[in-house]
Design a protein around this motif. Structure first.
Motif, PDB file in Angstrom:
ATOM      1  N   VAL A  24      34.680  -1.722  16.824  1.00 49.57           N
ATOM      2  CA  VAL A  24      33.816  -2.846  17.195  1.00 49.57           C
ATOM      3  C   VAL A  24      34.651  -4.106  17.344  1.00 49.57           C
ATOM      4  CG1 VAL A  24      33.264  -3.478  14.795  1.00 49.57           C
ATOM      5  CG2 VAL A  24      31.630  -4.020  16.637  1.00 49.57           C
ATOM      6  N   TRP A  25      34.211  -4.972  18.250  1.00 44.97           N
ATOM      7  CA  TRP A  25      34.853  -6.275  18.459  1.00 44.97           C
ATOM      8  C   TRP A  25      34.090  -7.329  17.657  1.00 44.97           C
ATOM      9  CZ3 TRP A  25      33.181 -10.405  22.111  1.00 44.97           C
ATOM     10  CH2 TRP A  25      34.110 -11.450  22.193  1.00 44.97           C
ATOM     11  N   ALA A  26      34.749  -7.922  16.682  1.00 46.39           N
ATOM     12  CA  ALA A  26      34.150  -8.968  15.843  1.00 46.39           C
ATOM     13  C   ALA A  26      35.271  -9.907  15.426  1.00 46.39           C
ATOM     14  CB  ALA A  26      33.454  -8.355  14.633  1.00 46.39           C
ATOM     15  N   PRO A  27      35.775 -10.729  16.346  1.00 48.34           N
ATOM     16  CA  PRO A  27      37.047 -11.443  16.135  1.00 48.34           C
ATOM     17  C   PRO A  27      37.028 -12.447  14.991  1.00 48.34           C
ATOM     18  CG  PRO A  27      35.909 -12.255  18.081  1.00 48.34           C
ATOM     19  CD  PRO A  27      35.184 -11.023  17.656  1.00 48.34           C
ATOM     20  N   ASN A  28      35.848 -12.971  14.641  1.00 47.71           N
ATOM     21  CA  ASN A  28      35.807 -14.021  13.631  1.00 47.71           C
ATOM     22  C   ASN A  28      35.222 -13.549  12.303  1.00 47.71           C
ATOM     23  OD1 ASN A  28      36.789 -16.039  15.518  1.00 47.71           O
ATOM     24  ND2 ASN A  28      34.775 -15.878  16.476  1.00 47.71           N
ATOM     25  N   ALA A  29      35.063 -12.236  12.149  1.00 46.50           N
ATOM     26  CA  ALA A  29      34.523 -11.701  10.895  1.00 46.50           C
ATOM     27  C   ALA A  29      35.597 -11.721   9.807  1.00 46.50           C
ATOM     28  CB  ALA A  29      34.026 -10.283  11.116  1.00 46.50           C
ATOM     29  N   LYS A  30      35.153 -11.934   8.573  1.00 44.79           N
ATOM     30  CA  LYS A  30      36.053 -11.827   7.429  1.00 44.79           C
ATOM     31  C   LYS A  30      36.264 -10.367   7.053  1.00 44.79           C
ATOM     32  CE  LYS A  30      35.717 -14.728   3.970  1.00 44.79           C
ATOM     33  NZ  LYS A  30      35.225 -15.411   2.730  1.00 44.79           N
ATOM     34  N   GLN A  31      35.196  -9.562   7.176  1.00 41.74           N
ATOM     35  CA  GLN A  31      35.275  -8.133   6.875  1.00 41.74           C
ATOM     36  C   GLN A  31      34.171  -7.417   7.646  1.00 41.74           C
ATOM     37  OE1 GLN A  31      37.516  -6.189   4.787  1.00 41.74           O
ATOM     38  NE2 GLN A  31      36.471  -4.746   6.144  1.00 41.74           N
ATOM     39  N   VAL A  32      34.468  -6.193   8.067  1.00 42.03           N
ATOM     40  CA  VAL A  32      33.470  -5.350   8.731  1.00 42.03           C
ATOM     41  C   VAL A  32      33.480  -3.986   8.061  1.00 42.03           C
ATOM     42  CG1 VAL A  32      32.630  -4.391  10.893  1.00 42.03           C
ATOM     43  CG2 VAL A  32      33.886  -6.554  10.924  1.00 42.03           C
ATOM     44  N   CYS A  33      32.286  -3.468   7.764  1.00 40.01           N
ATOM     45  CA  CYS A  33      32.129  -2.148   7.156  1.00 40.01           C
ATOM     46  C   CYS A  33      31.112  -1.354   7.962  1.00 40.01           C
ATOM     47  CB  CYS A  33      31.653  -2.251   5.710  1.00 40.01           C
ATOM     48  SG  CYS A  33      32.705  -3.269   4.649  1.00 40.01           S
TER      49      CYS A  33
END
Length: 648
Positions: free
Chosen positions: A46-55
Motif C-alpha cells: 500500500v502507498w501511505a507516504p506520510n504514515a508513522k506505521q501501517v499494519c
C-alpha cells in the motif's frame, strides 16, 4: 526500512509508480497471493507516504494487527508485508497510525474485491483466475475501426434492469444469460454499464466510488463479472464501463486523507472540494495518483477484457470553477480557470490506453465547449476517440417537447447540430441523466396526446438513428418507459403487455436492425462527406430531408422527417440519381402502432426526371404527420424511369 527486493517487489516498478509511469501498478500494489519460502501466503502492498506505521488487520488475526506490521520500502512511500498461510477469501483492512498518532482503519485502494455494503473491508482475490473464450472477438477488434463500424449502445444499470425486489439484485452470472441474450435480440452492438466500481450508497449508482479496482459485490464476484463480459464477446457485443476519475467518496474507510494527510485529493482543499456532490476531486498533478488512475483504466481492459471507458464528467475535471461557489474558486499558474493538471492527465491517460489497446473506446462525457476533445494529443487534442454530443441532445429534447404548431419558429433546434456534427467524433446520447430527478421519461417528454407521444417518440428515434454519430439509449427507452427511471426498482417490463408499448418495442428492434444493415447510416459518421441536406429550409412545414452516404458510390439512404401535425399526401423530394427507392422503415407502420398499412409503409418508388431540391430527379411520397421514413437506393439499373409506387 526494507529494500524492495527483500520483500519480493521490483525497485523499478516502485520508481515508475512514484514517477506516475507505472501503468500496471495493480500487479504490485494491493493484496496478491504469493509463494514465499515454499509457503503460500498473501503479499500486501500500500502507498501511505506520510504514515508513522501501517499494519494489516483482518479475519486471519481477529482484527488485531499488532503481529502484522508492514515495512516501509525505502523512500517510496510504499509499505509491504507477506503474511503466510492465508489466501483468497481473506478479509482485511489497513490500520494506519498517523503522524499525530491517530488510528485509521482503511480499505485497500487497490482492493480487487470488497464486502457487501454496509460492510467495507477488502477481500483477497486472484486477478487472473478466469479462462477466457473471447479470442475471436479480440481478433475482430484488431481488424475493424470503430469509426467506420455501427455503434449502438444499450446503457444499463444492473441493479434495476431486472431484480427480484428491493435490494434483491440479479448476479453478474444471471445477467450473462438474460441481459446478453436480450441485447443480442434487440440488435445492439455494445452494452454500457453504469459504474460497477465499489460504492457505499446504492442511490449514487456507482458514480461516488470507494473501490476503483473492486467490482461491486452487490451483483456477485469478480469472476462472475468476467463471465458476463466473456459472454458478451462470444455473442458479438462490446462492453463499455462508465468510469469516474473526477471525484471520490469522503467515507472514512476510503481514500480521503488516507494516511492522515490528503494524498489522493491534494493539499489545496478548495480545489479538492466538490460541494455539489459532497465528494473530493483527485489531485491530477500527483504522480502516484496518475499511476493509480491510469493503471485503473488499463486494469479493466486487461483483467476484465472491457472494450472501452465512458469517462464521466470531463467538464468538471478541466474547469476549476465547475459547480463551485466563489469562495472555492482557485486559479492555475497562468491565472486561468483551466485545470492544467487534469488536462495533462487526460492526454496521458488516452495516450497510454491507445498504446496498449489501439482500438479501445475512450468516450468523453463532456458538456463543455473545450475544442479538439477527440483529436490526437500530438495535434493538441485531449486524445479521446469519441465524445457525447450534449448539444444535440439538449436541442432535440427541447424541440420534441414543443407543441408541433410551435416548431416552425424553432427549426434551428433540428438543423443547428449539423453546423458542428463533424468537429468531433460524436456519440448521440439518450442516457440515464435525461430520465431521472423530475426530468420525465423520454416518452413523457413528448408533447401531445397519449397516442401522439408514441408517434413523436418513434419519429425522434428515427431522426436520432439517422443523424451522424454513434448511438446510445438508456434501458427502458426501447419500449417507451412511461415513468422516469426508478433506480431502486426493476424496469416496468409489464408495459410490454400494453399494445402501444409492445409496438414501440417492435419498432425499436426493427430500427436497430435496419441501422445495422444500412452502412450509409454509420460508415461515414465522422466524415462530412457522409451527410448532405436535401431540404433544410422547410421550417414552415417542419419537414427535413437529408441523405446519408456510405463508402460505396451507390450506398446511400434518404431520410424524411415530418415534425408537424400536417399530412402531405403528395410530398416531392429531390433524389441524387434515377432509379428505385425502397422504403426500408416507416415509423407510422401499423405494426409499430401507426396508422399506415403494410402496403403503404413498404413501397418502392421509381424516380421521375423532374428536378427538385437542386437534384436531377425526384420522387413523390405520402408523408403522414409526425413520421419518419427511411428510403434506401435499390442498386442496379432501373426498369422504368417514371414516378409510381409499387408494393415492396
Amino acid at each position: 526500512m526494507a529494500n524492495a527486493a527483500a520483500i519480493g517487489l521490483s525497485a523499478r516498478d516502485l520508481y515508475l509508480f512514484n514517477k506516475g509511469n507505472y501503468f500496471h501498478s495493480y500487479r504490485t500494489l494491493g493484496a496478491h497471493p504469493v509463494q514465499q519460502g515454499g509457503k503460500a501466503g498473501v503479499r500486501f502492498t500500500v502507498w501511505a507516504p506520510n504514515a508513522k506505521q501501517v499494519c494489516v488487520a483482518g479475519s486471519f488475526n481477529e482484527w488485531n494487527s499488532s503481529g502484522h506490521r508492514m515495512e516501509r520500502i525505502g523512500e517510496t512511500g510504499v509499505w509491504s508485508l507477506v503474511i503466510p498461510d492465508i489466501g483468497p477469501g481473506a478479509v482485511y483492512k489497513y490500520e494506519i497510525i498517523t503522524t499525530d498518532d491517530k488510528r485509521l482503519l482503511k480499505s485497500d485502494p487497490y482492493a480487487f474485491a470488497a464486502e457487501l455494503r454496509p460492510s467495507t473491508a477488502s477481500i483477497v482475490t486472484e486477478l487472473f483466475d478466469y479462462n477466457w473464450n473471447d479470442g475471436d472477438w479480440h481478433q475482430r477488434k484488431l481488424e475493424d475501426s470503430p469509426y467506420h463500424e455501427p455503434m449502438l449502445i444499450y446503457e444499463v444499470h444492473l441493479g434495476s434492469w431486472r431484480n427480484d425486489g428491493k435490494e434483491l439484485f440479479w448476479t453478474y452470472e444471471q445477467m450473462a444469460d438474460e441481459l446478453v441474450d436480450y441485447v443480442v435480440r434487440m440488435k445492439y452492438t455494445h452494452i454500457e454499464l453504469l459504474p460497477i466500481t465499489e460504492h457505499p450508497l446504492d442511490q449514487s449508482w456507482g458514480y461516488q466510488a470507494t473501490g476503483y479496482y473492486a467490482a461491486t459485490s452487490r451483483y456477485g464476484t469478480p469472476k462472475q463479472l468476467k463471465m458476463l463480459v466473456d459472454r458478451c464477446h462470444q455473442k458479438g457485443i462490446g462492453v463499455i464501463l462508465d468510469w469516474v476519475p473526477g471525484h471520490f467518496c469522503k467515507d472514512d474507510h476510503g481514500l480521503r486523507e488516507f494516511d492522515g494527510t490528503p494524498i489522493y485529493e491534494g493539499k489545496d482543499w478548495k480545489r479538492a472540494e466538490k460541494p455539489l456532490w459532497g465528494t473530493l476531486a483527485f489531485d491530477f498533478g500527483c504522480t502516484e495518483v496518475q499511476s493509480f488512475l491510469i493503471s485503473n483504466a488499463i486494469y479493466w481492459m486487461e483483467v476484465f477484457h472491457v472494450d472501452g471507458l465512458r469517462v464521466d464528467a470531463v467538464a468538471s475535471m478541466i474547469d476549476l470553477h465547475f459547480d463551485k461557489p466563489p469562495e472555492l474558486y482557485t486559479y492555475n499558474v497562468f491565472g486561468g480557470t483551466e485545470n492544467t493538471d487534469a488536462l495533462r492527465f487526460l492526454k496521458r491517460l488516452n495516450e497510454v490506453v491507445f498504446q496498449y489497446y489501439p482500438n479501445a473506446l475512450m468516450i468523453a462525457e463532456d458538456s463543455s465547449a473545450w475544442p479538439a476533445v477527440t483529436s490526437p494529443t500530438y495535434m493538441g487534442g485531449l486524445g479521446f476517440n469519441f465524445k457525447w454530443n450534449m448539444g444535440w441532445m439538449n436541442d432535440m429534447l427541447r424541440y420534441m417537447a414543443l407543441d408541433p404548431n410551435e416548431r416552425m419558429r424553432h427549426h434551428n433546434l433540428v438543423t443547428f447540430s449539423l453546423m458542428y456534427a463533424f468537429s468531433e467524433n460524436y456519440v448521440l446520447p439518450l442516457s440515464h441523466d435525461e430520465v431521472v430527478h423530475g426530468k420525465r421519461s423520454l416518452l413523457n417528454k413528448m408533447s401531445g396526446t397519449y397516442e401522439q407521444k408514441f408517434a413523436q417518440l418513434r419519429l425522434f428515434y428515427g431522426y436520432w438513428m439517422s443523424h451522424p454519430g454513434k448511438k446510445l439509449l438508456f434501458m427502458g427507452g426501447e419500449w417507451g418507459q412511461f415513468d422516469e427511471w426508478k433506480d431502486a426498482e426493476s424496469l416496468d417490463w409489464m408495459l410490454l403487455d400494453y399494445e402501444l408499448h409492445g409496438a414501440m418495442h417492435n419498432y425499436v428492434t426493427s430500427l436497430n436492425d435496419r441501422y445495422g444493415k444500412t452502412p450509409s447510416l454509420w460508415e461515414r459518421d465522422c466524415d462530412p462527406g457522409g451527410f448532405e441536406w436535401i431540404d433544410v429550409h422547410n421550417a414552415a412545414q417542419s419537414v427535413v430531408v437529408f441523405m446519408r452516404r456510405g463508402h460505396a458510390a451507390d450506398e446511400f439512404s434518404i431520410v424524411i422527417c415530418n415534425f408537424s401535425y400536417h399530412h402531405h399526401p403528395e410530398y416531392r423530394i429531390g433524389v441524387p440519381k434515377p432509379g428505385r427507392y425502397r422504403t426500408a422503415l416507416h415509423s407510422e407502420a401499423a405494426a409499430f402502432g401507426g396508422s399506415v398499412s403494410t402496403a403503404g409503409s413498404t413501397k418502392v418508388y421509381h424516380s421521375s426526371k423532374t428536378p427538385w431540391h437542386g437534384r436531377p430527379c425526384s420522387v413523390t411520397l405520402d408523408l403522414p404527420p409526425l413520421s419518419f421514413q427511411l428510403l434506401v437506393f435499390a442498386r442496379g439499373e432501373p426498369r422504368r424511369i417514371h414516378e409510381e409506387a409499387v408494393l415492396h
